[in-house]
Scaffold this motif. Structure first.
Motif, PDB file in Angstrom:
ATOM      1  N   VAL A 289       0.825  -1.136  -0.005  1.00  0.00           N
ATOM      2  CA  VAL A 289      -0.036   0.050  -0.196  1.00  0.00           C
ATOM      3  C   VAL A 289       1.004   1.127   0.093  1.00  0.00           C
ATOM      4  O   VAL A 289       0.575   2.182  -0.658  1.00  0.00           O
ATOM      5  N   MET A 290       2.044   1.209   0.789  1.00  0.00           N
ATOM      6  CA  MET A 290       2.860   2.432   0.749  1.00  0.00           C
ATOM      7  C   MET A 290       3.575   2.671  -0.578  1.00  0.00           C
ATOM      8  O   MET A 290       3.674   3.729  -0.948  1.00  0.00           O
ATOM      9  N   LYS A 291       3.749   1.699  -1.168  1.00  0.00           N
ATOM     10  CA  LYS A 291       4.079   1.749  -2.569  1.00  0.00           C
ATOM     11  C   LYS A 291       3.500   2.327  -3.814  1.00  0.00           C
ATOM     12  O   LYS A 291       3.595   3.240  -4.194  1.00  0.00           O
ATOM     13  N   LEU A 292       2.104   2.034  -3.505  1.00  0.00           N
ATOM     14  CA  LEU A 292       1.045   2.683  -4.234  1.00  0.00           C
ATOM     15  C   LEU A 292       0.759   4.107  -3.809  1.00  0.00           C
ATOM     16  O   LEU A 292       0.847   5.222  -4.730  1.00  0.00           O
ATOM     17  N   VAL A 293       0.765   4.355  -2.543  1.00  0.00           N
ATOM     18  CA  VAL A 293       0.614   5.766  -2.042  1.00  0.00           C
ATOM     19  C   VAL A 293       2.044   6.797  -2.521  1.00  0.00           C
ATOM     20  O   VAL A 293       1.860   7.993  -3.086  1.00  0.00           O
ATOM     21  N   SER A 294       3.034   6.186  -2.498  1.00  0.00           N
ATOM     22  CA  SER A 294       4.320   6.759  -3.012  1.00  0.00           C
ATOM     23  C   SER A 294       4.066   7.048  -4.520  1.00  0.00           C
ATOM     24  O   SER A 294       4.487   8.158  -4.894  1.00  0.00           O
ATOM     25  N   ILE A 295       3.961   6.102  -5.314  1.00  0.00           N
ATOM     26  CA  ILE A 295       3.685   6.287  -6.663  1.00  0.00           C
ATOM     27  C   ILE A 295       2.796   7.435  -6.915  1.00  0.00           C
ATOM     28  O   ILE A 295       3.095   7.957  -8.155  1.00  0.00           O
ATOM     29  N   SER A 296       1.703   7.432  -6.219  1.00  0.00           N
ATOM     30  CA  SER A 296       0.606   8.629  -6.555  1.00  0.00           C
ATOM     31  C   SER A 296       1.289   9.912  -5.925  1.00  0.00           C
ATOM     32  O   SER A 296       0.331  10.904  -6.161  1.00  0.00           O
ATOM     33  N   GLN A 297       2.192   9.655  -5.212  1.00  0.00           N
ATOM     34  CA  GLN A 297       2.782  11.118  -4.526  1.00  0.00           C
ATOM     35  C   GLN A 297       1.896  11.594  -3.391  1.00  0.00           C
ATOM     36  O   GLN A 297       1.965  12.711  -2.778  1.00  0.00           O
ATOM     37  N   LEU A 298       1.157  10.813  -2.656  1.00  0.00           N
ATOM     38  CA  LEU A 298       0.247  11.180  -1.594  1.00  0.00           C
ATOM     39  C   LEU A 298       0.945  10.889  -0.411  1.00  0.00           C
ATOM     40  O   LEU A 298       0.602  11.562   0.527  1.00  0.00           O
ATOM     41  N   ASP A 299       2.124  10.497  -0.375  1.00  0.00           N
ATOM     42  CA  ASP A 299       3.018  10.446   0.930  1.00  0.00           C
ATOM     43  C   ASP A 299       3.351  11.982   1.016  1.00  0.00           C
ATOM     44  O   ASP A 299       3.935  12.108   2.115  1.00  0.00           O
ATOM     45  N   LYS A 300       3.387  12.678   0.057  1.00  0.00           N
ATOM     46  CA  LYS A 300       3.755  14.141   0.336  1.00  0.00           C
ATOM     47  C   LYS A 300       2.561  14.984   0.726  1.00  0.00           C
ATOM     48  O   LYS A 300       2.927  16.211   1.096  1.00  0.00           O
ATOM     49  N   VAL A 301       1.558  14.546   0.390  1.00  0.00           N
ATOM     50  CA  VAL A 301       0.175  14.967   0.998  1.00  0.00           C
ATOM     51  C   VAL A 301      -0.304  14.811   2.226  1.00  0.00           C
ATOM     52  O   VAL A 301      -0.844  15.436   3.307  1.00  0.00           O
ATOM     53  N   MET A 302      -0.273  13.532   2.790  1.00  0.00           N
ATOM     54  CA  MET A 302      -0.759  13.015   3.843  1.00  0.00           C
ATOM     55  C   MET A 302       0.379  12.615   4.881  1.00  0.00           C
ATOM     56  O   MET A 302       1.445  12.266   4.615  1.00  0.00           O
ATOM     57  N   THR A 303      -0.058  12.508   6.086  1.00  0.00           N
ATOM     58  CA  THR A 303       1.093  12.202   7.136  1.00  0.00           C
ATOM     59  C   THR A 303       0.675  10.795   7.373  1.00  0.00           C
ATOM     60  O   THR A 303      -0.281  10.110   7.810  1.00  0.00           O
ATOM     61  N   ILE A 304       1.883   9.935   7.304  1.00  0.00           N
ATOM     62  CA  ILE A 304       2.061   8.640   7.229  1.00  0.00           C
ATOM     63  C   ILE A 304       3.199   8.305   8.053  1.00  0.00           C
ATOM     64  O   ILE A 304       4.262   8.842   7.956  1.00  0.00           O
ATOM     65  N   VAL A 305       2.951   7.561   9.598  1.00  0.00           N
ATOM     66  CA  VAL A 305       3.803   7.246  10.271  1.00  0.00           C
ATOM     67  C   VAL A 305       3.882   5.625  10.630  1.00  0.00           C
ATOM     68  O   VAL A 305       3.168   5.043  10.389  1.00  0.00           O
ATOM     69  N   ALA A 306       4.831   5.130  11.423  1.00  0.00           N
ATOM     70  CA  ALA A 306       5.267   3.997  11.410  1.00  0.00           C
ATOM     71  C   ALA A 306       4.104   3.179  12.419  1.00  0.00           C
ATOM     72  O   ALA A 306       3.448   2.251  12.229  1.00  0.00           O
ATOM     73  N   GLY A 307       3.928   3.714  13.708  1.00  0.00           N
ATOM     74  CA  GLY A 307       3.306   3.296  14.795  1.00  0.00           C
ATOM     75  C   GLY A 307       2.142   4.148  15.524  1.00  0.00           C
ATOM     76  O   GLY A 307       2.451   5.224  15.256  1.00  0.00           O
ATOM     77  N   GLN A 308       1.448   3.553  16.194  1.00  0.00           N
ATOM     78  CA  GLN A 308       0.438   4.226  17.022  1.00  0.00           C
ATOM     79  C   GLN A 308       0.781   5.408  17.745  1.00  0.00           C
ATOM     80  O   GLN A 308       0.167   6.514  17.831  1.00  0.00           O
ATOM     81  N   GLU A 309       1.851   5.111  18.472  1.00  0.00           N
ATOM     82  CA  GLU A 309       2.300   6.074  19.466  1.00  0.00           C
ATOM     83  C   GLU A 309       2.909   7.288  18.863  1.00  0.00           C
ATOM     84  O   GLU A 309       2.655   8.634  19.148  1.00  0.00           O
ATOM     85  N   GLU A 310       3.381   7.260  17.676  1.00  0.00           N
ATOM     86  CA  GLU A 310       4.366   8.261  16.844  1.00  0.00           C
ATOM     87  C   GLU A 310       2.876   8.897  16.112  1.00  0.00           C
ATOM     88  O   GLU A 310       3.080  10.232  16.090  1.00  0.00           O
ATOM     89  N   ALA A 311       1.816   8.285  15.809  1.00  0.00           N
ATOM     90  CA  ALA A 311       0.636   8.874  15.344  1.00  0.00           C
ATOM     91  C   ALA A 311       0.024   9.711  16.303  1.00  0.00           C
ATOM     92  O   ALA A 311      -0.572  11.076  16.009  1.00  0.00           O
ATOM     93  N   ALA A 312      -0.204   9.519  17.471  1.00  0.00           N
ATOM     94  CA  ALA A 312      -0.640  10.237  18.672  1.00  0.00           C
ATOM     95  C   ALA A 312       0.179  11.448  18.842  1.00  0.00           C
ATOM     96  O   ALA A 312      -0.426  12.643  19.313  1.00  0.00           O
ATOM     97  N   ASP A 313       1.566  11.237  18.878  1.00  0.00           N
ATOM     98  CA  ASP A 313       2.575  12.610  18.868  1.00  0.00           C
ATOM     99  C   ASP A 313       1.969  13.505  17.788  1.00  0.00           C
ATOM    100  O   ASP A 313       2.292  14.686  18.273  1.00  0.00           O
ATOM    101  N   VAL A 314       1.881  13.120  16.614  1.00  0.00           N
ATOM    102  CA  VAL A 314       1.689  14.019  15.463  1.00  0.00           C
ATOM    103  C   VAL A 314       0.371  14.777  15.795  1.00  0.00           C
ATOM    104  O   VAL A 314       0.205  16.024  15.806  1.00  0.00           O
ATOM    105  N   VAL A 315      -0.640  14.161  16.309  1.00  0.00           N
ATOM    106  CA  VAL A 315      -1.793  14.745  16.612  1.00  0.00           C
ATOM    107  C   VAL A 315      -1.546  15.807  17.717  1.00  0.00           C
ATOM    108  O   VAL A 315      -1.942  16.909  17.720  1.00  0.00           O
ATOM    109  N   LEU A 316      -0.908  15.339  18.802  1.00  0.00           N
ATOM    110  CA  LEU A 316      -0.565  16.486  19.944  1.00  0.00           C
ATOM    111  C   LEU A 316       0.209  17.515  19.201  1.00  0.00           C
ATOM    112  O   LEU A 316       0.085  18.758  19.556  1.00  0.00           O
ATOM    113  N   MET A 317       1.251  17.222  18.497  1.00  0.00           N
ATOM    114  CA  MET A 317       2.089  18.702  17.856  1.00  0.00           C
ATOM    115  C   MET A 317       1.138  19.380  17.001  1.00  0.00           C
ATOM    116  O   MET A 317       1.303  20.496  17.078  1.00  0.00           O
ATOM    117  N   THR A 318       0.213  18.658  16.198  1.00  0.00           N
ATOM    118  CA  THR A 318      -0.613  19.555  15.475  1.00  0.00           C
ATOM    119  C   THR A 318      -1.697  20.458  16.258  1.00  0.00           C
ATOM    120  O   THR A 318      -1.662  21.715  16.160  1.00  0.00           O
TER     121      THR A 318
END
Length: 123
Positions: free
Chosen positions: A84-113
């Motif tokens: 799925v990441m390969k398809l997201v990268s090919i379509s260059q959506l990885d430059k538009v969306m926030t994609i992280v490895a794990g749940q804790e990192e995702a929660a950190d992104v929300v807090l920082m936002t």
């Protein structure tokens, strides 16, 4: 479509329990995202671990989610499989969306936002 949502204080977590996010489930996914946004959810973290395949309509549904939450809060994908990441990268959506490895990192992104958007509103 199999989709679960858990609500927390600062965000909601969604899990897509579907191997394929294609034209058969994308409309329902879009409406789930829009309903959550209309219900007052500011930030959404999405667990993509079960998703093995996404087509263009599935990517479009993810973009709807991104658009629905990014203005007020954050839209974060995590646990994205390599294919799925390969398809997201090919379509260059990885430059538009926030994609992280794990749940804790995702929660950190929300807090920082939240911090960044809070400071932006105060200026």
């Amino acid at each position: 479509m199999e989709f679960t949502v858990d609500k927390y204080e600062n965000y909601s977590m969604a899990k897509i329990n579907q191997e394929k996010v294609d034209s058969t489930v994308a409309p329902e996914l879009k409406s789930e995202f829009m309903n959550l946004a209309q219900d007052g959810v500011k930030s959404l973290i999405v667990d993509m671990g079960a998703v093995k395949y996404v087509d263009s309509s599935g990517l479009s549904a993810l973009l709807v989610g991104n658009r629905s939450f990014s203005e007020q809060g954050a839209f974060v994908l995590y646990n994205v499989t390599d294919h799925v990441m390969k398809l997201v990268s090919i379509s260059q959506l990885d430059k538009v969306m926030t994609i992280v490895a794990g749940q804790e990192e995702a929660a950190d992104v929300v807090l920082m936002t939240e911090i960044q958007k809070g400071q932006g509103a105060a200026e």
